[in-house]
Design a protein around this motif. Sequence first.
Motif, PDB file in Angstrom:
ATOM      1  N   ALA A  92       0.963 -24.727   9.904  1.00 14.05           N
ATOM      2  CA  ALA A  92       0.596 -24.671   8.516  1.00 14.05           C
ATOM      3  C   ALA A  92       1.652 -24.078   7.729  1.00 14.05           C
ATOM      4  N   LEU A  93       1.569 -24.233   6.514  1.00 13.41           N
ATOM      5  CA  LEU A  93       2.536 -23.596   5.820  1.00 13.41           C
ATOM      6  C   LEU A  93       1.682 -22.894   4.314  1.00 13.41           C
ATOM      7  N   THR A  94       2.133 -21.517   4.169  1.00 11.59           N
ATOM      8  CA  THR A  94       1.677 -21.240   2.592  1.00 11.59           C
ATOM      9  C   THR A  94       2.559 -20.774   1.814  1.00 11.59           C
ATOM     10  N   THR A  95       2.736 -21.691   0.560  1.00 17.41           N
ATOM     11  CA  THR A  95       3.768 -21.372  -0.300  1.00 17.41           C
ATOM     12  C   THR A  95       3.153 -21.256  -1.727  1.00 17.41           C
ATOM     13  N   ASN A  96       4.002 -20.814  -2.584  1.00 18.25           N
ATOM     14  CA  ASN A  96       3.927 -20.768  -4.186  1.00 18.25           C
ATOM     15  C   ASN A  96       4.328 -22.155  -4.495  1.00 18.25           C
ATOM     16  N   GLY A  97       4.942 -22.919  -4.010  1.00 17.07           N
ATOM     17  CA  GLY A  97       5.267 -24.317  -4.087  1.00 17.07           C
ATOM     18  C   GLY A  97       6.264 -24.666  -5.186  1.00 17.07           C
ATOM     19  N   GLY A 111       6.951 -31.849  11.146  1.00 19.90           N
ATOM     20  CA  GLY A 111       5.736 -31.547  11.945  1.00 19.90           C
ATOM     21  C   GLY A 111       4.801 -30.571  11.432  1.00 19.90           C
ATOM     22  N   LEU A 112       5.001 -30.659  10.075  1.00 28.71           N
ATOM     23  CA  LEU A 112       3.837 -29.741   9.270  1.00 28.71           C
ATOM     24  C   LEU A 112       2.540 -30.528   9.351  1.00 28.71           C
ATOM     25  N   THR A 113       1.483 -29.900   9.450  1.00 30.89           N
ATOM     26  CA  THR A 113       0.291 -30.454   9.668  1.00 30.89           C
ATOM     27  C   THR A 113      -0.753 -30.073   8.502  1.00 30.89           C
ATOM     28  N   GLN A 114      -0.536 -28.962   7.956  1.00 29.78           N
ATOM     29  CA  GLN A 114      -1.394 -28.640   6.874  1.00 29.78           C
ATOM     30  C   GLN A 114      -0.595 -27.514   5.756  1.00 29.78           C
TER      31      GLN A 114
END
Length: 323
Positions: A92-97, A111-114
């Motif tokens: 998973a990745l948490t980002t401000n986008g 391979g990012l799944t969330q």
Amino acid sequence: MLVDTHERAFFYVRLSITDACNFKCNYCLPNGYRKTQSHNFLSLSEISRLARGLAQAGVRKIRITGGEPALRKDLTEIISLVAQTPGIEEVALTTNGFNLLQNIDAWHAAGLTQLNVSIDSLDPNQFALITGSNKHQAILDGIYRALARGLPTKVNTVLLKQYNLHQWYQFLAWVKDTPISLRFIELMQTGDNATFFADNHVRGEQFLGHLQKRGWQLSPRSATAGPALELAHPEYQGNLGFILPYSDDFCASCNRLRITARGALHACLFAEEGQSLRHLLQNDSDIPQLETWLQGQLQHKTATHGLHQANSGSTSHLAMLGG
């Protein structure tokens, strides 16, 4: 399997890869990021060994966080090497986008799944007031791009009494037709935000009863899920979640550990200090020792955080550990 003395099992690690951030969120870094020590963040080889060691210890989910992780130019490589680690099932990745639209295709292919994206207002002007950024539309476009690729996407919104509480029904209208998981996060007190916290803290529990009376139902949690209470409604494409750190039983379901960008383990977001594990990431021969070391550290993990006593430990702001 990693288990602490309170019989909590840990399948989930939040891995910070940088403490730098390019936003100035008023609840976290109102004056912007200020470098206080050498970056010297974990290298690709160290992250690879860490992922392998965590997998051998029973970890199944790794969330890549910051600061803002997308400030690292090798983020795509990091996602790839974590995703290719045998035993790791979720990346998973948490980002401000801020650069999501330009990069989501590559991250997904790696391979990012969330995906988790922080949006504290659906109004561009209010968003800029909260974050100091004018990237509102670009971030939304990136989210829609992720959804078009079929990537499960969550949006994090910190509840702020003076800034976005009045937009509650606007958020609900968005979820009506958008297949996202919108999670409202209760503002947490840290070392740097005591006055802001006092002015803006909203207890999220008050919304649960309101929603359940209107047909929203609690969903079951998976073993690798985060702390959010998730709710679904048959007439809504998206769902809602609440992260309630001040609820009485919040820590009972803790299943996650945090590792900083310089390789320190924090068994709790609000621990007094982290314990460095970087010495176990220098050679492949060190990897088998990591599980034993982690298990030893878990023997000191407390039953709960100290937020009810206004004790945030060594966490001066949320960016330093990725929340």
